[in-house]
Design a protein around this motif. Structure first.
Motif, PDB file in Angstrom:
ATOM      1  N   SER A 422       0.833  -1.213   0.000  1.00 47.28           N
ATOM      2  CA  SER A 422       0.000   0.000   0.000  1.00 47.28           C
ATOM      3  C   SER A 422       0.862   1.256   0.000  1.00 47.28           C
ATOM      4  O   SER A 422       0.480   2.300  -0.557  1.00 47.28           O
ATOM      5  N   ALA A 423       2.039   1.151   0.653  1.00 43.35           N
ATOM      6  CA  ALA A 423       2.951   2.305   0.701  1.00 43.35           C
ATOM      7  C   ALA A 423       3.814   2.401  -0.549  1.00 43.35           C
ATOM      8  O   ALA A 423       4.623   3.325  -0.675  1.00 43.35           O
ATOM      9  N   GLY A 424       3.685   1.426  -1.453  1.00 41.43           N
ATOM     10  CA  GLY A 424       4.451   1.454  -2.693  1.00 41.43           C
ATOM     11  C   GLY A 424       5.879   1.017  -2.523  1.00 41.43           C
ATOM     12  O   GLY A 424       6.714   1.301  -3.386  1.00 41.43           O
ATOM     13  N   ILE A 425       6.186   0.339  -1.460  1.00 40.54           N
ATOM     14  CA  ILE A 425       7.573  -0.074  -1.191  1.00 40.54           C
ATOM     15  C   ILE A 425       7.939  -1.338  -1.969  1.00 40.54           C
ATOM     16  O   ILE A 425       9.071  -1.479  -2.447  1.00 40.54           O
ATOM     17  N   ILE A 426       6.976  -2.276  -2.071  1.00 42.22           N
ATOM     18  CA  ILE A 426       7.249  -3.568  -2.722  1.00 42.22           C
ATOM     19  C   ILE A 426       6.218  -3.813  -3.812  1.00 42.22           C
ATOM     20  O   ILE A 426       5.185  -3.123  -3.898  1.00 42.22           O
ATOM     21  N   SER A 427       6.471  -4.847  -4.639  1.00 41.99           N
ATOM     22  CA  SER A 427       5.552  -5.188  -5.719  1.00 41.99           C
ATOM     23  C   SER A 427       4.427  -6.097  -5.190  1.00 41.99           C
ATOM     24  O   SER A 427       4.520  -6.681  -4.102  1.00 41.99           O
ATOM     25  N   TYR A 428       3.389  -6.241  -6.024  1.00 34.26           N
ATOM     26  CA  TYR A 428       2.249  -7.056  -5.611  1.00 34.26           C
ATOM     27  C   TYR A 428       2.609  -8.546  -5.547  1.00 34.26           C
ATOM     28  O   TYR A 428       1.966  -9.323  -4.849  1.00 34.26           O
ATOM     29  N   LEU A 429       3.654  -8.908  -6.263  1.00 36.19           N
ATOM     30  CA  LEU A 429       4.096 -10.306  -6.222  1.00 36.19           C
ATOM     31  C   LEU A 429       4.460 -10.723  -4.804  1.00 36.19           C
ATOM     32  O   LEU A 429       4.201 -11.861  -4.397  1.00 36.19           O
ATOM     33  N   ASN A 430       5.037  -9.818  -4.027  1.00 34.49           N
ATOM     34  CA  ASN A 430       5.372 -10.124  -2.637  1.00 34.49           C
ATOM     35  C   ASN A 430       4.109 -10.381  -1.815  1.00 34.49           C
ATOM     36  O   ASN A 430       4.072 -11.270  -0.933  1.00 34.49           O
ATOM     37  N   VAL A 431       3.069  -9.603  -2.096  1.00 34.24           N
ATOM     38  CA  VAL A 431       1.800  -9.797  -1.375  1.00 34.24           C
ATOM     39  C   VAL A 431       1.210 -11.168  -1.697  1.00 34.24           C
ATOM     40  O   VAL A 431       0.768 -11.896  -0.815  1.00 34.24           O
ATOM     41  N   ILE A 432       1.205 -11.512  -3.004  1.00 34.46           N
ATOM     42  CA  ILE A 432       0.672 -12.809  -3.412  1.00 34.46           C
ATOM     43  C   ILE A 432       1.430 -13.947  -2.749  1.00 34.46           C
ATOM     44  O   ILE A 432       0.834 -14.925  -2.259  1.00 34.46           O
ATOM     45  N   THR A 433       2.737 -13.827  -2.719  1.00 39.97           N
ATOM     46  CA  THR A 433       3.558 -14.874  -2.089  1.00 39.97           C
ATOM     47  C   THR A 433       3.212 -15.022  -0.615  1.00 39.97           C
ATOM     48  O   THR A 433       3.044 -16.143  -0.110  1.00 39.97           O
ATOM     49  N   ALA A 434       3.085 -13.917   0.091  1.00 37.81           N
ATOM     50  CA  ALA A 434       2.771 -13.961   1.519  1.00 37.81           C
ATOM     51  C   ALA A 434       1.373 -14.540   1.755  1.00 37.81           C
ATOM     52  O   ALA A 434       1.153 -15.351   2.664  1.00 37.81           O
ATOM     53  N   GLN A 435       0.409 -14.123   0.928  1.00 36.58           N
ATOM     54  CA  GLN A 435      -0.963 -14.612   1.093  1.00 36.58           C
ATOM     55  C   GLN A 435      -1.061 -16.107   0.777  1.00 36.58           C
ATOM     56  O   GLN A 435      -1.767 -16.855   1.481  1.00 36.58           O
TER      57      GLN A 435
END
Length: 481
Positions: A422-435
């Motif tokens: 949300s803060a624009g620090i990382i890509s959405y791929l990191n979110v998908i991996t964590a989820q």
């Protein structure tokens, strides 16, 4: 005449005395090697008090009202259980039939026959009338069980009936355990379905977040596509659980004796926790498991059959008596002058049979040896099953503890990566991996809980459930027909 009667009485007395013995080996329970304790119990917590046992309705330890209700229906309507109960009654009837060999057989006969004779030359005959002969008789026949053939047959069939009673309880326990396993598997699927539905809701929010960021020009369209893919994949997984759930629901219907089309269970995630089950000592299994009792009773039956086979080497003594009235005149038929009677023993022995009796005896001995091996194998298998499930519970409990730690870490990772995205620090791929990692850990935790519950059910079954070892000679619990 008195002397003859005394001799006959002495003869009968000697028969009764001889009947006190029976050929063939007397039964001794085969020895089996039993360890002093279960290996897998080392380091495993034991319930207090240490002599506690699972008794009666063992499934009540899970405190699930629906499970309790389903288990009661198994006892009433399961068709395999009804079949086993009918086979037990069949074995009981065979025992009663064999007991009849102790007593004489009495038969009655009433007959009337007409006979005639004729005289004449070669060209013609002339009838000289006919006579009607009437007979009323009662006969009795009794085989003196001098060598114990009848007693050994009764002994064999009684042991077989006791084995059948234990078989019935083994079927009952196995069916109850199968139902409990299916029930917990159903609840595990319900937990998986709820988890996936909640995850779908969370992924919908993530997708909306990504769309908003894309509309604001701070996220790539690829992020939106990835979020949609993740959402649809999870929705498909949630739908897929319905296949297994439907089949397990149908299996439960079969176990409780209902058509699959009329039974359904509302979705409800797992609420039970694996109870602590006292394993006791290995030697206790010899009295607590119905399948072991059935195997041991079959050894006793096979032992008695050796005596039956050996009794064929000895002569068969039969006592017979017949009495009645016979006359051609109906008016004087039942009068003392027309009475008749006969009484006497008969001794019959096989003089030559080309080795038939020897072969039958060898067959009986081989059958006994086979049942002894089967009994010992059943005992060894019971030790293995207890060890397997004690080990499974111990290891799965440790795995559940570590898995819970992994799950907590995965949940924190989702929060952190979502905030960073949300803060624009990382890509959405990191979110998908964590989820994805968090979802995988959630599902693994549910799976481990289901396996722990299943292992606890299997341990209860391996320990004999709530069966009492003295139940083989009693009438089993009735089931519907």
């Amino acid at each position: 005449m008195k002397f003859t009667n005394l001799k006959f009485a002495a003869f009968i007395t000697s028969l009764i005395f001889l009947s006190a013995c029976a050929v063939g080996p007397d039964y001794v329970r085969p020895t089996v090697e039993t360890p002093a304790s279960f290996k897998e119990l080392a380091g495993w917590k034991q319930v207090e008090p240490k002599d506690a046992e699972i008794r009666g309705k063992w499934w009540e330890i899970y405190n699930d009202p629906l499970l309790n209700s389903l288990e009661e229906q198994v006892n009433i309507s399961n068709q395999n259980l009804i079949q086993a109960e009918a086979q037990f009654r069949q074995a009981q009837a065979l025992v009663q039939a064999t007991h009849a060999g102790y007593f004489p057989t009495i038969t009655g006969n009433v007959s009337a026959s007409r006979s005639s004779s004729s005289s004449g030359n070669s060209l013609a005959t002339s009838s000289r009338g006919g006579d009607t002969n009437r007979s009323l008789s009662i006969s009795t026949n009794w085989e003196a069980d001098v060598w114990g053939r009848v007693r050994r047959s009764v002994e064999a069939n009684e042991a077989s009936a006791e084995a059948s009673a234990a078989d019935l309880e083994a079927v009952r326990l196995s069916t109850q355990a199968e139902l409990a396993q299916n029930y917990f598997q159903l609840r595990a699927l319900d937990s998986q379905k709820r988890l996936l539905d909640e995850t779908v809701a969370a992924f919908e929010k993530s997708l909306q977040l990504t769309k908003n960021r894309y509309a604001a020009g701070v996220a790539a369209q690829a992020d939106v596509v990835q979020a949609e893919t993740q959402l649809k994949t999870t929705m498909a997984q949630a739908i897929d659980t319905g296949v297994d759930r439907a089949q397990i629901e149908h299996a439960i219907a079969l176990l409780i004796g209902k058509p699959a089309s009329v039974f359904s269970a509302a979705q409800n995630p797992i609420t039970a926790t694996p109870p602590t089950i006292p394993a006791g000592i290995p030697s206790a299994l010899l009295e607590r498991r119905p399948d072991i009792a059935a195997a041991e009773r079959r050894v006793a039956a096979a032992n008695a059959e050796i005596g039956v086979a050996k009794s064929a080497y000895f002569p068969q003594l039969t006592l017979s008596a017949t009495g009645g009235f016979q006359s051609s005149s109906f008016a004087n038929w039942l009068t003392l002058p027309n009475r008749f009677w006969s009484v006497g023993p008969a001794l019959a022995a096989t003089l030559f049979d080309a080795g038939l009796r020897r072969a039958q005896t060898q067959q009986a001995i081989a059958a006994y040896d086979a049942t002894v091996a089967g009994y010992r194998q059943t005992v060894l298998t019971s030790f293995k099953e207890v060890e397997d499930n004690v080990a499974a519970l111990r290891i799965l409990e440790e795995e559940a503890r570590v898995q819970n730690e992994a799950l907590q870490a995965a949940r924190r990772s989702v929060v952190l990566t979502t905030n960073q995205y949300s803060a624009g620090i990382i890509s959405y791929l990191n979110v998908i991996t964590a989820q994805t990692t968090a979802l995988s850990n959630e599902r693994t935790a549910v799976d481990i809980l289901g396996r722990r519950l299943s292992a606890s059910v299997l341990l209860v079954r391996a320990l004999g459930g709530g069966w009492n070892g003295g139940g083989t000679s009693a009438n089993p619990t009735n089931v519907s027909h």
